[in-house]
Design an enzyme around this catalytic site. Structure first.
Site, PDB file in Angstrom:
ATOM      1  N   ARG A 271       2.288   2.968   0.321  1.00  0.00           N
ATOM      2  CA  ARG A 271       2.585   2.861  -1.114  1.00  0.00           C
ATOM      3  C   ARG A 271       3.819   3.703  -1.482  1.00  0.00           C
ATOM      4  NH1 ARG A 271       0.053   3.973  -6.829  1.00  0.00           N
ATOM      5  NH2 ARG A 271       0.509   1.910  -7.645  1.00  0.00           N
TER       6      ARG A 271
ATOM      7  N   HIS B 200       7.104   2.120  -3.222  1.00  0.00           N
ATOM      8  CA  HIS B 200       7.547   2.551  -4.552  1.00  0.00           C
ATOM      9  C   HIS B 200       8.959   3.148  -4.545  1.00  0.00           C
ATOM     10  CE1 HIS B 200       3.734   2.424  -7.237  1.00  0.00           C
ATOM     11  NE2 HIS B 200       3.822   1.380  -6.455  1.00  0.00           N
TER      12      HIS B 200
ATOM     13  N   TRP C 210      -9.696  -3.331  -2.076  1.00  0.00           N
ATOM     14  CA  TRP C 210      -9.595  -4.792  -2.118  1.00  0.00           C
ATOM     15  C   TRP C 210     -10.388  -5.445  -0.980  1.00  0.00           C
ATOM     16  CZ3 TRP C 210      -5.548  -1.544  -3.378  1.00  0.00           C
ATOM     17  CH2 TRP C 210      -4.876  -1.784  -4.572  1.00  0.00           C
TER      18      TRP C 210
HETATM   19 FE1  DDH Z   1       0.040  -2.026  -4.795  1.00  0.00          FE
HETATM   20  N1  DDH Z   1      -1.169  -1.044  -6.100  1.00  0.00           N
HETATM   21  N2  DDH Z   1       0.700  -3.208  -6.294  1.00  0.00           N
HETATM   22  N3  DDH Z   1       1.348  -2.903  -3.509  1.00  0.00           N
HETATM   23  N4  DDH Z   1      -0.566  -0.761  -3.345  1.00  0.00           N
HETATM   24  C1  DDH Z   1      -2.041  -0.024  -5.808  1.00  0.00           C
HETATM   25  C2  DDH Z   1      -2.298   0.498  -4.561  1.00  0.00           C
HETATM   26  C3  DDH Z   1      -1.612   0.115  -3.415  1.00  0.00           C
HETATM   27  C4  DDH Z   1       0.283  -3.186  -7.592  1.00  0.00           C
HETATM   28  C5  DDH Z   1      -0.545  -2.230  -8.171  1.00  0.00           C
HETATM   29  C6  DDH Z   1      -1.244  -1.279  -7.457  1.00  0.00           C
HETATM   30  C7  DDH Z   1       2.196  -3.918  -3.808  1.00  0.00           C
HETATM   31  C8  DDH Z   1       2.180  -4.657  -4.985  1.00  0.00           C
HETATM   32  C9  DDH Z   1       1.501  -4.310  -6.133  1.00  0.00           C
HETATM   33  C10 DDH Z   1      -0.139  -0.795  -2.033  1.00  0.00           C
HETATM   34  C11 DDH Z   1       0.927  -1.507  -1.532  1.00  0.00           C
HETATM   35  C12 DDH Z   1       1.639  -2.479  -2.233  1.00  0.00           C
HETATM   36  C13 DDH Z   1      -2.677   0.412  -7.014  1.00  0.00           C
HETATM   37  C14 DDH Z   1      -3.711   1.536  -7.103  1.00  0.00           C
HETATM   38  C15 DDH Z   1      -2.206  -0.362  -8.036  1.00  0.00           C
HETATM   39  C16 DDH Z   1      -2.599  -0.304  -9.498  1.00  0.00           C
HETATM   40  C17 DDH Z   1      -3.042   2.909  -7.183  1.00  0.00           C
HETATM   41  C18 DDH Z   1      -4.048   4.023  -7.250  1.00  0.00           C
HETATM   42  O1  DDH Z   1      -4.830   4.033  -8.216  1.00  0.00           O
HETATM   43  O2  DDH Z   1      -4.052   4.871  -6.348  1.00  0.00           O
HETATM   44  C19 DDH Z   1       0.821  -4.323  -8.305  1.00  0.00           C
HETATM   45  C20 DDH Z   1       0.600  -4.621  -9.779  1.00  0.00           C
HETATM   46  C21 DDH Z   1       1.547  -5.035  -7.392  1.00  0.00           C
HETATM   47  C22 DDH Z   1       2.222  -6.343  -7.609  1.00  0.00           C
HETATM   48  O3  DDH Z   1       2.432  -6.719  -8.817  1.00  0.00           O
HETATM   49  C23 DDH Z   1       2.499  -7.195  -6.682  1.00  0.00           C
HETATM   50  C24 DDH Z   1       3.118  -4.140  -2.720  1.00  0.00           C
HETATM   51  C25 DDH Z   1       4.237  -5.183  -2.733  1.00  0.00           C
HETATM   52  C26 DDH Z   1       2.779  -3.242  -1.732  1.00  0.00           C
HETATM   53  C27 DDH Z   1       3.417  -3.028  -0.390  1.00  0.00           C
HETATM   54  O4  DDH Z   1       3.178  -2.070   0.252  1.00  0.00           O
HETATM   55  C28 DDH Z   1       4.377  -3.994   0.170  1.00  0.00           C
HETATM   56  C29 DDH Z   1      -0.988   0.062  -1.222  1.00  0.00           C
HETATM   57  C30 DDH Z   1      -0.874   0.257   0.291  1.00  0.00           C
HETATM   58  C31 DDH Z   1      -1.910   0.637  -2.092  1.00  0.00           C
HETATM   59  C32 DDH Z   1      -3.054   1.605  -1.744  1.00  0.00           C
HETATM   60  C33 DDH Z   1      -2.662   3.034  -2.019  1.00  0.00           C
HETATM   61  C34 DDH Z   1      -3.758   3.999  -1.739  1.00  0.00           C
HETATM   62  O5  DDH Z   1      -3.587   5.173  -2.119  1.00  0.00           O
HETATM   63  O6  DDH Z   1      -4.792   3.653  -1.146  1.00  0.00           O
END
Ligand code: DDH
Length: 291
Positions: free
Chosen positions: A44, A48, A187
């Site tokens: 993540r 970001h 998920w």
């Molecule tokens: Fe995500 N993401 N993401 N995400 N993401 C969250 C957690 C993680 C969105 C929202 C959230 C991608 C796209 C999107 C990961 C990877 C990727 C969380 C929760 C939210 C909310 C955060 C928390 O509470 O800790 C949304 C909206 C989108 C979208 O619109 C497509 C993408 C493209 C990626 C990537 O890596 C390519 C991962 C891994 C996490 C889990 C983090 C954790 O601490 O566990």
């Protein structure tokens, strides 16, 4: 005379592979976090950094590591990512020659590979920039929205429908935290292993509104232990997105191939590389070494 011929230290593939190994070892050792791994939060962090890219102005992206500074580190979307940055601090101390921006992306690559995902080719070349390069808030996706928003946000980075769906498969990993995003839960049933289960669950499971005191999210009807965000369900509501969800649900190899291709591009957004694409390296994972 010897000093002259030595020149400055120029790290090579082997040096970056060493950093990879150090991160992989730390991931294994520090297993008392979340579902047993810092892997998801490292992915993540890398996403970001990269996902702030704007193709029109060429601003944002993984060059700079500007999330070190308050204006960007404090953006709501980045809540909780300090855990990932702190995890990597001892690695930065051990290898002071690597920039934070190269390190954070290398950590994303390492985490994906160590969670049994595909290899993600990598090239260094990011340099750290000062606070003036922080991006404005609002460039990362808002989970309460749907397809129109997804196309606007990811279109700004240069990604099409198929790529948006492939990237979203990262949600096989990790979980939502109420004290970070306000959402709650994982998920999939295996949040520290990259699989195509996110897509399988999207098509095979029934999702209902979760009744709770938090933001609108969905739960699986069967066990009520898994979650989907409104943006996740938009991928099955929208016909153009859905065809790729179906494809990746059926075919893990296709998902891995497309995921690797698109994550590689995501991680390189906004970076002024001096070396060409043929200079990319593929690091050995723990699984390659065991084989
Ligand atoms: Fe995500 N993401 N993401 N995400 N993401 C969250 C957690 C993680 C969105 C929202 C959230 C991608 C796209 C999107 C990961 C990877 C990727 C969380 C929760 C939210 C909310 C955060 C928390 O509470 O800790 C949304 C909206 C989108 C979208 O619109 C497509 C993408 C493209 C990626 C990537 O890596 C390519 C991962 C891994 C996490 C889990 C983090 C954790 O601490 O566990």
């Amino acid at each position: 005379a010897e000093e002259k011929t030595k020149g400055p230290f120029e790290p090579k593939f082997e040096d970056y592979q060493k950093v990879y190994k150090t991160i992989a070892k730390l991931l294994e050792e520090k297993d008392d976090y979340d579902d047993g791994s810092y892997g998801p939060v490292l992915v993540r962090l890398a996403w970001h950094c990269s996902g702030t890219y704007d193709k029109e102005t060429g601003t944002g992206g993984s060059n700079g590591a500007t999330m070190r500074f308050a204006p960007e580190g404090d953006h709501g979307a980045n809540a909780g990512l300090k855990a990932a940055r702190d995890f990597l601090e001892p690695v930065k101390e051990q290898y002071p020659w690597i920039s934070y921006s190269d390190l954070w992306i290398l950590a994303g690559v390492t985490a994906i590979q160590e969670m049994q995902g595909p290899h993600i080719p990598y090239r260094p070349g990011r340099s750290d920039r000062d606070v003036s390069f922080c991006t404005p808030d609002g460039r990362l996706p808002d989970a309460s929205k749907e397809q129109k928003h997804l196309r606007a946000i990811f279109g700004r980075m240069g990604f099409n429908d198929q790529e948006i769906v492939a990237l979203s498969g990262a949600h096989a990993l990790g979980r939502c935290h109420t004290d970070r995003s306000g959402y709650d839960g994982p998920w999939t049933f295996s949040p520290t292993t990259l699989t195509n289960d996110y897509f399988k669950l999207l098509v095979e499971e029934k999702w209902q509104n979760k009744k709770w005191n938090g933001p609108k999210q969905f739960e699986d009807v069967s066990t009520k232990t898994l979650m989907m965000l409104p943006t996740d369900l938009a991928l099955v509501k929208d016909k153009s997105f859905k065809q790729y969800v179906d494809k990746y649900a059926r075919d893990n190899d296709a998902f891995f191939k497309d995921f690797s291709d698109v994550v590689l591009r995501l991680f390189e957004l906004g970076v002024p590389f001096t070396q060409g694409e043929d200079a990319r390296w593929t690091f050995k994972s723990s699984f390659d070494e065991a084989a």
